[in-house]
Design a protein around this motif. Sequence first.
Motif, short mmCIF file in Angstrom:
data_model
loop_
_atom_site.label_atom_id
_atom_site.label_comp_id
_atom_site.label_asym_id
_atom_site.label_seq_id
_atom_site.Cartn_x
_atom_site.Cartn_y
_atom_site.Cartn_z
N ARG A 219 0.81 -1.22 0.00
CA ARG A 219 0.00 0.00 0.00
C ARG A 219 0.84 1.27 0.00
O ARG A 219 0.32 2.35 -0.22
N LEU A 220 2.13 1.14 0.24
CA LEU A 220 3.02 2.28 0.02
C LEU A 220 3.38 2.38 -1.46
O LEU A 220 3.54 3.48 -2.01
N ALA A 221 3.49 1.25 -2.11
CA ALA A 221 3.79 1.25 -3.55
C ALA A 221 2.57 1.66 -4.37
O ALA A 221 2.70 2.30 -5.42
N HIS A 222 1.38 1.28 -3.90
CA HIS A 222 0.14 1.58 -4.62
C HIS A 222 -0.92 2.00 -3.60
O HIS A 222 -1.71 1.19 -3.14
N ALA A 223 -0.90 3.30 -3.27
CA ALA A 223 -1.93 3.80 -2.35
C ALA A 223 -3.31 3.59 -2.93
O ALA A 223 -4.29 3.36 -2.22
N ARG A 224 -3.41 3.68 -4.24
CA ARG A 224 -4.60 3.32 -5.01
C ARG A 224 -4.11 2.47 -6.18
O ARG A 224 -3.14 2.81 -6.83
N GLU A 225 -4.82 1.36 -6.47
CA GLU A 225 -4.22 0.32 -7.30
C GLU A 225 -4.50 0.41 -8.79
O GLU A 225 -4.27 -0.54 -9.53
N GLU A 226 -4.96 1.58 -9.28
CA GLU A 226 -5.29 1.65 -10.70
C GLU A 226 -4.07 1.42 -11.59
O GLU A 226 -4.22 0.90 -12.71
N HIS A 227 -2.87 1.74 -11.12
CA HIS A 227 -1.68 1.52 -11.96
C HIS A 227 -1.17 0.07 -11.88
O HIS A 227 -0.27 -0.29 -12.64
N LEU A 228 -1.73 -0.71 -10.98
CA LEU A 228 -1.37 -2.13 -10.88
C LEU A 228 -2.36 -3.02 -11.62
O LEU A 228 -1.99 -4.10 -12.10
N LEU A 229 -3.61 -2.60 -11.75
CA LEU A 229 -4.65 -3.46 -12.33
C LEU A 229 -4.39 -3.86 -13.78
O LEU A 229 -4.77 -4.97 -14.19
N PRO A 230 -3.74 -3.03 -14.61
CA PRO A 230 -3.41 -3.54 -15.96
C PRO A 230 -2.54 -4.79 -15.93
O PRO A 230 -2.58 -5.59 -16.87
N LEU A 231 -1.76 -4.95 -14.87
CA LEU A 231 -0.98 -6.18 -14.70
C LEU A 231 -1.91 -7.39 -14.59
O LEU A 231 -1.62 -8.45 -15.15
N MET A 232 -3.01 -7.24 -13.86
CA MET A 232 -3.93 -8.36 -13.70
C MET A 232 -4.50 -8.79 -15.05
O MET A 232 -4.66 -9.99 -15.32
N VAL A 233 -4.79 -7.82 -15.91
CA VAL A 233 -5.36 -8.16 -17.22
C VAL A 233 -4.32 -8.90 -18.07
O VAL A 233 -4.62 -9.93 -18.69
N ALA A 234 -3.10 -8.38 -18.10
CA ALA A 234 -2.04 -9.02 -18.88
C ALA A 234 -1.76 -10.43 -18.38
O ALA A 234 -1.57 -11.36 -19.17
N ALA A 235 -1.75 -10.61 -17.05
CA ALA A 235 -1.50 -11.93 -16.48
C ALA A 235 -2.66 -12.88 -16.74
O ALA A 235 -2.46 -14.06 -17.04
N GLY A 236 -3.89 -12.38 -16.62
CA GLY A 236 -5.05 -13.22 -16.87
C GLY A 236 -5.11 -13.72 -18.30
O GLY A 236 -5.54 -14.85 -18.56
N ALA A 237 -4.68 -12.89 -19.24
CA ALA A 237 -4.71 -13.27 -20.65
C ALA A 237 -3.61 -14.25 -21.02
O ALA A 237 -3.60 -14.79 -22.12
N ALA A 238 -2.66 -14.46 -20.09
CA ALA A 238 -1.55 -15.39 -20.33
C ALA A 238 -1.38 -16.30 -19.12
O ALA A 238 -0.27 -16.54 -18.65
N GLU A 239 -2.51 -16.82 -18.65
CA GLU A 239 -2.51 -17.48 -17.34
C GLU A 239 -1.60 -18.70 -17.28
O GLU A 239 -1.03 -18.98 -16.24
N GLY A 240 -1.44 -19.41 -18.37
CA GLY A 240 -0.60 -20.60 -18.34
C GLY A 240 0.84 -20.37 -18.74
O GLY A 240 1.63 -21.32 -18.81
N ASP A 241 1.21 -19.13 -19.01
CA ASP A 241 2.54 -18.82 -19.55
C ASP A 241 3.47 -18.26 -18.47
O ASP A 241 3.04 -17.52 -17.58
#
Length: 264
Positions: A219-241
């Motif tokens: 929470r010090l790195a991401h007080a609000r997580e909007e800049h982290l959430l694109p990571l979730m999308v990229a990871a979800g689209a390549a879940e087995g990789d």
Amino acid sequence: MKQPTFFLSHGGGPWPWMDGDFRQAHAQLEASLQAVPASLPALPKAILMISAHWEAPAFTVMTSARPGMLYDYGGFPPHTYEVVYPAPGDPALAERVVGLIEAAGLPAARDATRGFDHGAFCTLAPMYPEAQVPVVQLSLRSGLDPAEHLALGRALAPLRDQGVLILGSGFSFHNLALMFNGRGQAPSVAFDAWLQTALPAAEGRAERLMAWERAPAARLAHAREEHLLPLMVAAGAAEGDAASCNYHQADYLGGLTASSFRFG
């Protein structure tokens, strides 16, 4: 050919159009972005861009054939409010994206007027300066639920086999209150070290990302997580990789640690 996905740290404001120390601070990031096209199996048929700078009540898709520009920053030189990234849109891809989102039981919407924000055009300009690849932008969903954004990525995964490059544009550290006073150095190091261990192996990665708030200095790195959430999308689209770090800098803006990652 099947495309990988990326989570890209996109840097500060309109940096590709700046000079001097601010531009130099982005030299490593710029080199990493310039290297992406040669690392791909083929020229993408299109790019699907998920930027931290667009949130909407539903996952909203840019449908314009000729997107404009959105200068969503302040305090920069006048010429940076006149830059243009003239990539065409792709309305047919936009409709496929809406269909995939709805088929996954997630809310989808269309926006025919939205322009490219700086999370999109500041990453794309170094990668494809000729703007020859069509681009469709896709919003985050308000509420910023990690599970929903991982599910969004899973829904979008078939596009990779159709030659679409999925890019999540955010930042591995984003806390403006700590960014310019030296106080961000330690939390950026701690959170980046967690990313470097949490992301490479596909097994269990989704669970680790779901629990990201328990990571060191999260929470010090991401007080609000909007800049982290694109990571979730990229990871979800390549879940087995497997994933690898394709950009890592320990002295960004005078001491912050920043990274980008490739999946697949």
